[in-house]
Design an enzyme around this catalytic site. Structure first.
Site, PDB file in Angstrom:
ATOM      1  CD  GLU A   9      -1.525  -2.167   2.187  1.00 49.13           C
ATOM      2  OE1 GLU A   9      -2.391  -2.766   2.803  1.00 49.13           O
ATOM      3  OE2 GLU A   9      -0.312  -2.457   2.241  1.00 49.13           O
ATOM      4  CG  ASP A  82      -1.780  -3.201   5.863  1.00 49.27           C
ATOM      5  OD1 ASP A  82      -0.567  -3.409   5.711  1.00 49.27           O
ATOM      6  OD2 ASP A  82      -2.245  -2.072   6.134  1.00 49.27           O
ATOM      7  CE1 TYR A 298      -2.003  -3.585   9.257  1.00 53.29           C
ATOM      8  CE2 TYR A 298      -3.730  -5.004  10.128  1.00 53.29           C
ATOM      9  CZ  TYR A 298      -3.325  -3.975   9.291  1.00 53.29           C
ATOM     10  OH  TYR A 298      -4.245  -3.349   8.493  1.00 53.29           O
TER      11      TYR A 298
END
Length: 689
Positions: A9, A82, A298
């Site tokens: 991303e 992700d 994360y």
């Protein structure tokens, strides 16, 4: 050109990963989503089984062009967005735009951006999980159907530019319901009696507990007099000593919600800022000779699970630093219903201590990393052991109780203690070593009148916690939801607590009357459960949307026909326009209230509303001190005669001069406490209440 193309991303993530993978891999960024529903139309065909119409996001044309160019030249294309539903959807959209082979296993996921984790993930690529994509699609389409149908009704009936969303409407309801509780609250009188007692050279305090060996509520002053009338002299007896050993366990490692809450309490960070900094720590920090490394796992997760490798490393660090006594012997349990099998938010290596990382991080990055690191390491440490004691102090069957607590073994508290939203102000009451039958002397018996307090307004931390407890939204939605209701001017922050605006209450009333499901907590929670079932493959996304849209469409039609137009009247400002002489009025704008000329559009004079604090400017002695807001929305104080007078202060002038040097005094806030100070000398005093 490298044989393998990897798409992520963000440029920061791309830069970090490319260093790990080597020359055979080219890593580029999609800059987030590349496709979405169009802004100019609903983009969902309700007649064709809710088929979404996706288009390339405006401004993403050059990005898509580059992606196609590199994909055409590469032998293999890997999608490494992700590891959550949003990331899965990005991968699917990229796959469609680039016309990749659906049968190929080209999806790569990792929970932390470290060399080992990234390289390992490329050994195990998988296909795109369409159940996760469908759950994200369902959420997006539901939100579009709600927003695109309700918003035009609000524009027509209330005011242009308004919106109502599925999750934001429930968040607004929570704030308004709490405000109504406060408005309707009726304080009730009650009393307390506190005694100060002396034993040899030690003093301690105890609170009234029993009258004639029974609990007795002190509702009025007469109740107090009834108790004190029974007291005879200052001699009391210790009638019971109850000593206990209590353990206090450390808090679990952070989830998204608890990280946002704790960062708000300890660091004064807004949820959006916390997530921005966490993203930077996750995507990679340049550690010079060590290269670029992701420092945390994360950051969008509701799991408290920790990998065995991370536990082992933490335990070794704790043993080396503090000794074996500080190692935890608990088996921590992850939360039930953890979504997407993530880990908790933790440092990618315990050995990268906050002290060692400080040189590579900005101040705020370091503060957040230190919080995450300490919380995780503390979660792997031994419980604290506390010695508690309760003393009963009695005379004539009137009992007072003193509670004391001392730390026997600090355990995890050596490193980290969880903050509380509302700290009590009681000071530690260290008790002397007393035994049953000992005599103590009362030096003071002090009754005090109190009144019950209304429930407190929501802080950002408390609102996030409530949304999580009610299971409204997901880890990724808490910050944007709170941000949206502020940007729409539906709520505002006063003393770091949310207050609904007049506009927010008007919108809420209209939505409540015509779209009751949208603001219904139980309905929203049930919808989240259905979205989870879509992600698990237990139900189809189109069926979920169809079940919702049937009744919702009827609500929209009824609102269009029956909702009365609300006129938000301009409030007189009580002064005339200095340009044309017409009366000034108070209007509601996107960023709150402001003053404007009632002769608009012939006269376009506007000015900000300033709030005076009732103190004359200490510099020019002519203007009034007024409250102002900085660009970062921080409150400061200035002179109403600005720019002629340039007085400015973060601290609030109190309208009195220093008795030592005659300089003006100011109220200085530090944390939750305040003190009156002189900025010219060392004079200080307590705030007068």
């Amino acid at each position: 050109m490298a044989d393998n193309l990897v798409i992520v991303e963000s440029p920061a993530k791309a830069k970090t990963i490319e260093k790990y993978l080597g020359k055979k891999y080219k890593v580029i960024a999609s800059m987030g989503h590349v496709r979405d529903l169009p802004r100019s139309q609903m983009g969902v065909d309700v007649e064709d089984n809710y088929e979404p119409k996706y288009i390339t996001i405006r401004g993403k044309g050059p990005v898509v062009k580059d992606l196609k160019k590199y994909a055409k030249k590469a032998k293999n294309v890997f999608l490494a967005s992700d590891p959550d539903r949003e990331g899965e959807a990005i991968a699917w959209h990229l796959s469609k735009i680039l016309e990749l082979d659906d049968s190929k296993e080209n999806r790569v996921v990792f929970n932390e951006i470290t060399k080992d984790a990234v390289k390992e993930s490329f050994k195990h690529p998988r296909g795109i999980e369409m159940d996760l994509v469908d759950a994200q699609q369902a959420r997006r389409i539901l939100d579009r159907l709600v927003g695109y149908n309700i918003s035009p009704v609000l524009w027509k009936k209330v005011k242009k530019g308004l919106s109502a969303g599925r999750v934001q409407s429930v968040a607004l309801r929570l704030v308004i319901d709490r405000e109504n509780e406060i408005r309707n609250f009726k304080p009730e009188e009650y009393w307390s009696i506190e005694g100060e007692f002396r034993y040899k050279k030690s003093k301690f305090t105890a609170k009234f507990l029993h009258y004639k060996n029974k609990p007795f509520k002190l509702k009025t002053k007469k109740d107090v007099e009834k108790v004190t009338a029974e007291l005879d002299g200052d001699k009391f007896e210790i009638t019971n000593v109850n000593k206990k050993e209590k353990t206090r366990n450390p808090a679990n490692p952070f989830t998204t919600s608890t990280l946002q809450q704790e960062a708000a309490r300890k660091l004064n960070f807004k949820a959006r800022k916390t997530m921005m900094l966490a993203q930077q720590l996750y995507e990679g920090i340049d550690l010079k000779r060590q290269g670029t490394v992701g420092l945390i796992t994360y950051m969008r997760t509701d799991s408290t699970r920790i990998s065995q490798t991370a536990k082992d490393e933490a335990k070794q660090y704790i043993e080396d630093k503090y000794g074996k006594d500080y190692l935890s012997n608990r088996t921590a349990k992850g939360k039930q219903g953890d979504q997407d099998a993530h880990e908790a938010i933790r440092p990618t290596s315990t050995l990268r201590t906050p002290y060692e990382m400080k040189a590579y991080l900005t101040r705020d990055q370091h503060r957040l990393y230190k919080l995450i690191w300490e919380r995780f390491v503390a979660s792997q440490m031994a419980p604290a052991i506390l010695d508690t004691v309760a003393l009963d102090v009695t005379q004539n069957n009137i009992k007072f109780r003193a509670n004391g607590q001392t730390i026997k073994f600090k355990g995890f508290m050596t490193l980290y203690v969880e903050a509380k939203d509302d700290k009590d102000n009681e000071k530690e009451n260290k008790l002397p070593n007393l035994s049953k039958g000992d005599e103590v002397t009362a030096t003071q018996i002090e009754p005090a009148q109190h009144f019950t307090q209304p429930p407190p307004r929501y802080t950002e931390a408390r609102l996030v916690k409530t949304l999580e407890e009610l299971k409204i939204g997901r880890p990724s939605t808490y910050a944007p939801t709170i941000d949206t209701i502020q940007k729409r001017n539906y709520v505002k922050l006063e003393s770091k607590r949310f207050v609904p605006t007049e506009l927010g209450e008007i919108v809420y009333e209209q939505v409540k009357d015509y779209f009751p499901e949208i603001i219904d907590v139980e309905f929203t929670v049930n919808m989240e459960t259905l979205l989870d079932k879509i992600a698990e493959g237990d139900i189809g996304w189109r069926k979920v949307i169809d079940n919702f849209y049937g009744s919702f469409k009827l609500d929209v039609e009824r609102a269009e026909e029956e909702m009365e137009k609300v006129e938000i009247k301009d409030e007189p400002a009580g002064e005339d326009c200095e340009v044309c002489g017409s009366p000034m009025v108070i209007k509601m704008g996107r960023y709150g209230k402001f003053m404007a000329c009632s002769n608009f559009p012939d006269c376009r004079n506007t000015k900000a509303i300033v709030k005076t604090i009732g103190v004359t400017c200490p510099k020019c002695k002519d203007g009034d001190v007024v409250e102002r807001k900085s660009k970062k929305n921080r409150l400061f104080y200035g002179c109403s005669n600005y720019p002629e007078c340039d007085f400015i202060s973060w601290d609030k002038p109190v309208g009195r001069d220093c008795p030592k040097c005659n300089h003006y005094l100011m109220e200085h806030k530090k944390g939750r406490s305040s003190q009156v100070i002189c900025s010219n000398c060392d004079y200080k005093e307590e705030v007068q209440k």
